[in-house]
Design a protein around this motif. Structure first.
Motif, PDB file in Angstrom:
ATOM      1  N   VAL A   1      17.173  -1.445  15.895  1.00 14.74           N
ATOM      2  CA  VAL A   1      17.161  -1.363  14.429  1.00 14.74           C
ATOM      3  C   VAL A   1      16.849   0.062  13.982  1.00 14.74           C
ATOM      4  O   VAL A   1      15.942   0.705  14.528  1.00 14.74           O
ATOM      5  N   GLU A   2      17.595   0.561  13.025  1.00  9.26           N
ATOM      6  CA  GLU A   2      17.308   1.849  12.392  1.00  9.26           C
ATOM      7  C   GLU A   2      17.109   1.609  10.896  1.00  9.26           C
ATOM      8  O   GLU A   2      17.930   0.967  10.252  1.00  9.26           O
ATOM      9  N   ILE A   3      16.017   2.146  10.350  1.00 12.70           N
ATOM     10  CA  ILE A   3      15.673   1.948   8.940  1.00 12.70           C
ATOM     11  C   ILE A   3      15.692   3.295   8.232  1.00 12.70           C
ATOM     12  O   ILE A   3      15.044   4.248   8.686  1.00 12.70           O
ATOM     13  N   THR A   4      16.446   3.376   7.164  1.00  9.58           N
ATOM     14  CA  THR A   4      16.500   4.593   6.339  1.00  9.58           C
ATOM     15  C   THR A   4      15.764   4.328   5.031  1.00  9.58           C
ATOM     16  O   THR A   4      16.066   3.359   4.327  1.00  9.58           O
ATOM     17  N   TYR A   5      14.815   5.195   4.727  1.00 10.09           N
ATOM     18  CA  TYR A   5      13.940   4.993   3.557  1.00 10.09           C
ATOM     19  C   TYR A   5      14.362   5.877   2.389  1.00 10.09           C
ATOM     20  O   TYR A   5      14.944   6.950   2.571  1.00 10.09           O
ATOM     21  N   ARG A   6      14.004   5.418   1.189  1.00  5.59           N
ATOM     22  CA  ARG A   6      14.157   6.259  -0.004  1.00  5.59           C
ATOM     23  C   ARG A   6      12.798   6.589  -0.610  1.00  5.59           C
ATOM     24  O   ARG A   6      12.724   7.110  -1.717  1.00  5.59           O
ATOM     25  N   ARG A   7      11.739   6.252   0.116  1.00  2.00           N
ATOM     26  CA  ARG A   7      10.372   6.640  -0.261  1.00  2.00           C
ATOM     27  C   ARG A   7       9.713   7.326   0.930  1.00  2.00           C
ATOM     28  O   ARG A   7      10.030   7.008   2.078  1.00  2.00           O
ATOM     29  N   THR A   8       8.807   8.229   0.647  1.00  2.00           N
ATOM     30  CA  THR A   8       8.068   8.878   1.720  1.00  2.00           C
ATOM     31  C   THR A   8       6.951   7.957   2.200  1.00  2.00           C
ATOM     32  O   THR A   8       6.572   7.000   1.511  1.00  2.00           O
ATOM     33  N   ARG A   9       6.401   8.267   3.374  1.00  2.00           N
ATOM     34  CA  ARG A   9       5.267   7.495   3.883  1.00  2.00           C
ATOM     35  C   ARG A   9       4.071   7.605   2.940  1.00  2.00           C
ATOM     36  O   ARG A   9       3.296   6.664   2.791  1.00  2.00           O
ATOM     37  N   GLU A  10       3.919   8.788   2.328  1.00  2.00           N
ATOM     38  CA  GLU A  10       2.817   8.977   1.392  1.00  2.00           C
ATOM     39  C   GLU A  10       2.959   8.057   0.189  1.00  2.00           C
ATOM     40  O   GLU A  10       1.961   7.499  -0.298  1.00  2.00           O
ATOM     41  N   GLN A  11       4.178   7.881  -0.297  1.00  2.00           N
ATOM     42  CA  GLN A  11       4.394   6.987  -1.432  1.00  2.00           C
ATOM     43  C   GLN A  11       4.093   5.541  -1.065  1.00  2.00           C
ATOM     44  O   GLN A  11       3.489   4.807  -1.848  1.00  2.00           O
ATOM     45  N   VAL A  12       4.503   5.132   0.116  1.00  2.00           N
ATOM     46  CA  VAL A  12       4.254   3.752   0.550  1.00  2.00           C
ATOM     47  C   VAL A  12       2.768   3.517   0.760  1.00  2.00           C
ATOM     48  O   VAL A  12       2.211   2.491   0.350  1.00  2.00           O
ATOM     49  N   SER A  13       2.087   4.479   1.388  1.00  2.00           N
ATOM     50  CA  SER A  13       0.656   4.309   1.646  1.00  2.00           C
ATOM     51  C   SER A  13      -0.162   4.354   0.363  1.00  2.00           C
ATOM     52  O   SER A  13      -1.297   3.878   0.329  1.00  2.00           O
ATOM     53  N   ALA A  14       0.408   4.912  -0.704  1.00  2.00           N
ATOM     54  CA  ALA A  14      -0.309   5.009  -1.978  1.00  2.00           C
ATOM     55  C   ALA A  14      -0.220   3.730  -2.804  1.00  2.00           C
ATOM     56  O   ALA A  14      -0.869   3.614  -3.849  1.00  2.00           O
ATOM     57  N   ILE A  15       0.567   2.743  -2.360  1.00  2.00           N
ATOM     58  CA  ILE A  15       0.664   1.478  -3.091  1.00  2.00           C
ATOM     59  C   ILE A  15      -0.692   0.784  -3.075  1.00  2.00           C
ATOM     60  O   ILE A  15      -1.347   0.703  -2.039  1.00  2.00           O
ATOM     61  N   VAL A  16      -1.120   0.304  -4.239  1.00  2.87           N
ATOM     62  CA  VAL A  16      -2.366  -0.469  -4.305  1.00  2.87           C
ATOM     63  C   VAL A  16      -2.056  -1.852  -4.857  1.00  2.87           C
ATOM     64  O   VAL A  16      -1.093  -2.035  -5.603  1.00  2.87           O
ATOM     65  N   ALA A  17      -2.863  -2.820  -4.441  1.00  3.99           N
ATOM     66  CA  ALA A  17      -2.688  -4.190  -4.906  1.00  3.99           C
ATOM     67  C   ALA A  17      -3.516  -4.417  -6.150  1.00  3.99           C
ATOM     68  O   ALA A  17      -4.647  -3.949  -6.258  1.00  3.99           O
ATOM     69  N   ALA A  18      -2.957  -5.120  -7.115  1.00  9.31           N
ATOM     70  CA  ALA A  18      -3.667  -5.410  -8.360  1.00  9.31           C
ATOM     71  C   ALA A  18      -3.245  -6.791  -8.843  1.00  9.31           C
ATOM     72  O   ALA A  18      -2.060  -7.090  -8.921  1.00  9.31           O
ATOM     73  N   THR A  19      -4.232  -7.616  -9.162  1.00  6.31           N
ATOM     74  CA  THR A  19      -3.949  -8.959  -9.661  1.00  6.31           C
ATOM     75  C   THR A  19      -4.630  -9.137 -11.005  1.00  6.31           C
ATOM     76  O   THR A  19      -5.849  -9.022 -11.100  1.00  6.31           O
ATOM     77  N   GLY A  20      -3.870  -9.419 -12.035  1.00  7.35           N
ATOM     78  CA  GLY A  20      -4.431  -9.644 -13.355  1.00  7.35           C
ATOM     79  C   GLY A  20      -4.387  -8.405 -14.223  1.00  7.35           C
ATOM     80  O   GLY A  20      -4.317  -7.276 -13.753  1.00  7.35           O
ATOM     81  N   ALA A  21      -4.439  -8.638 -15.537  1.00  5.56           N
ATOM     82  CA  ALA A  21      -4.289  -7.560 -16.513  1.00  5.56           C
ATOM     83  C   ALA A  21      -5.374  -6.506 -16.376  1.00  5.56           C
ATOM     84  O   ALA A  21      -5.102  -5.310 -16.505  1.00  5.56           O
ATOM     85  N   THR A  22      -6.615  -6.923 -16.124  1.00  5.35           N
ATOM     86  CA  THR A  22      -7.712  -5.961 -16.058  1.00  5.35           C
ATOM     87  C   THR A  22      -7.504  -4.977 -14.916  1.00  5.35           C
ATOM     88  O   THR A  22      -7.681  -3.761 -15.082  1.00  5.35           O
ATOM     89  N   ALA A  23      -7.118  -5.465 -13.736  1.00  6.07           N
ATOM     90  CA  ALA A  23      -6.900  -4.590 -12.585  1.00  6.07           C
ATOM     91  C   ALA A  23      -5.703  -3.678 -12.807  1.00  6.07           C
ATOM     92  O   ALA A  23      -5.739  -2.491 -12.468  1.00  6.07           O
ATOM     93  N   ILE A  24      -4.625  -4.216 -13.380  1.00  7.14           N
ATOM     94  CA  ILE A  24      -3.440  -3.389 -13.643  1.00  7.14           C
ATOM     95  C   ILE A  24      -3.780  -2.300 -14.642  1.00  7.14           C
ATOM     96  O   ILE A  24      -3.456  -1.118 -14.458  1.00  7.14           O
ATOM     97  N   ARG A  25      -4.462  -2.693 -15.731  1.00  4.93           N
ATOM     98  CA  ARG A  25      -4.837  -1.720 -16.755  1.00  4.93           C
ATOM     99  C   ARG A  25      -5.758  -0.644 -16.184  1.00  4.93           C
ATOM    100  O   ARG A  25      -5.659   0.535 -16.523  1.00  4.93           O
ATOM    101  N   SER A  26      -6.661  -1.039 -15.296  1.00  8.20           N
ATOM    102  CA  SER A  26      -7.580  -0.081 -14.692  1.00  8.20           C
ATOM    103  C   SER A  26      -6.824   0.938 -13.841  1.00  8.20           C
ATOM    104  O   SER A  26      -7.129   2.137 -13.871  1.00  8.20           O
ATOM    105  N   GLN A  27      -5.834   0.480 -13.087  1.00  7.88           N
ATOM    106  CA  GLN A  27      -5.046   1.407 -12.285  1.00  7.88           C
ATOM    107  C   GLN A  27      -4.252   2.370 -13.168  1.00  7.88           C
ATOM    108  O   GLN A  27      -4.137   3.566 -12.871  1.00  7.88           O
TER     109      GLN A  27
END
Length: 386
Positions: free
Chosen positions: A120-146
């Motif tokens: 398998v070969e995978i070609t990305y359109r995001r850098t590793r830094e962009q992927v590692s910067a993803i954070v999880a947020a559940t609910g309006a308060t957490a999203i708004r805080s981010q």
């Protein structure tokens, strides 16, 4: 070598976004979507025996940022070629991380004595830094805080993995504006916001990655300069008015804002314009009032709405008699007091606003305190966060 190609078809025809409160949940760094599939002595060589394990293996490679990997398919009683084609399309179209980060996947299958081996070969359109910067947020308060954190650093992009997502671009856009107006110390330049949701469509499940891209009108250096100048000015004003409490403090804050700057319908729309530059429109006065109120530990919010059909901003503040409206563009009354008005009084004067996003403001004779937590309300102790 004969390669098969699976292209990512994650459509980006997405509009802007926003909405109301959901459950307040915590937020953490992003984790892999699925359980780690069994490896054969090398994390890039994975063993699968059915279609779901094949999908999980591809997602696992993507979560590690691998550009190449090997999947060995044992006891596989389905069409191997068709399964790989379907799995690649599912990952790049329906999995949040795949839809967000992958451009395309290609593979080559080789039959071995007891298994099939897929390179398998995978070609990305995001850098590793962009992927590692993803954070999880559940609910309006957490999203708004981010979003508040993004704005406070004058950042230009953020990616959130949101579970139980039932909103759309408009929902995210509303939370973005709430975060902006709840932080008057950094609300110096409302950026243009683009919001993209991966994947699209309700049939893709309730987990999404939401990407927010911001474009500012001012340079970063100028934003930082204004932030520093505003903080210095606000601190000097607070020192001069410190010691007042309750409704007296609200009146003191109102007078301090208009002593520092006057109302100009054509003026700027930030607390910097009001307190440092000396002239601001209704948006700038409302942000300046909230900034000083936060410093004095008063609870309030900026209210976007209309006056006689035209866009207009003002404040809602918590008084000794409950929440009330305060519009500094009206100035003081004959007694030198800045009117604290009820919903009924505001409506009679031609104001309109989203009543679902603002605490109800009763009549002056009402004694209820009105302690309900409302998105966008803030005080110095919470600095606008919920």
């Amino acid at each position: 070598m004969k390669w098969r190609l699976c292209a990512a078809v994650a459509a980006l025809s997405l509009l802007l976004s926003g909405c109301s409160s959901l459950l307040a949940r915590s937020y953490t760094s992003v984790t892999p979507h699925s359980a780690t599939p069994p490896a054969e002595g090398d994390s890039s060589i994975l063993r699968v025996e059915n279609y779901q394990e094949l999908v999980n293996a591809l997602i696992y490679l993507i979560s590690l940022g691998e550009e190449e990997g090997t999947v060995r398919m044992y006891n596989y009683d389905q069409d191997v070629e068709q399964s790989l084609s379907n799995a690649c399309l599912e990952v790049v179209q329906e999995d949040p991380l795949g839809a967000y980060s992958v451009d395309f996947i290609r593979y080559d299958v080789t039959p071995i004595v007891s298994y099939y081996e897929a390179a398998v070969e995978i070609t990305y359109r995001r850098t590793r830094e962009q992927v590692s910067a993803i954070v999880a947020a559940t609910g309006a308060t957490a999203i708004r805080s981010q979003l508040k954190d993004l704005l406070s650093s004058f950042g230009t992009e953020a990616a959130l993995r949101i579970s139980y997502f039932e909103g759309d671009e408009t929902y995210i856009q509303t939370l973005f504006r709430e975060a902006y107006y709840a932080s008057p110390d950094t609300a110096l330049d409302l950026p243009e916001a683009q919001v993209y949701i991966y994947p699209q469509g309700e049939e893709s499940g309730r987990q999404r990655i939401v990407e927010v891209l911001l474009t500012y009108h001012l340079e970063q250096k100028e934003l930082q300069r204004r932030r520093t100048a505003l903080a210095r000015c606000a601190n000097e004003i607070v020192v001069s008015i410190w010691g007042t409490e309750g409704d007296e403090a609200i009146q003191t804050v109102s007078a301090a804002v208009l002593d520092a700057g006057h109302y100009d319908p054509e003026g700027g729309g930030s607390a910097y314009d009001a307190l440092v530059a000396g002239a601001a429109d209704s948006e700038g006065l409302a942000l300046a009032a909230l900034l000083l109120a936060q410093r004095l530990e008063l609870t309030g919010m900026v209210v976007p709405g209309t006056l006689d059909g035209s866009p207009h901003f003002w404040n809602v503040v918590r008084t000794e008699s409950g929440y009330r409206h305060l519009d500094l563009t009206r100035g003081a009354d004959s007694r030198g007091q800045y009117p604290l008005l009820s919903d009924r009084e505001m409506a009679a004067l031609g104001y309109q606003w989203d009543t679902q996003a603002v605490p109800p403001c009763g009549e002056p004779s009402d004694s209820q305190e009105g302690t309900e937590e409302v998105p966008g309300t803030s005080s110095a102790s919470s600095d606008g966060a919920e």
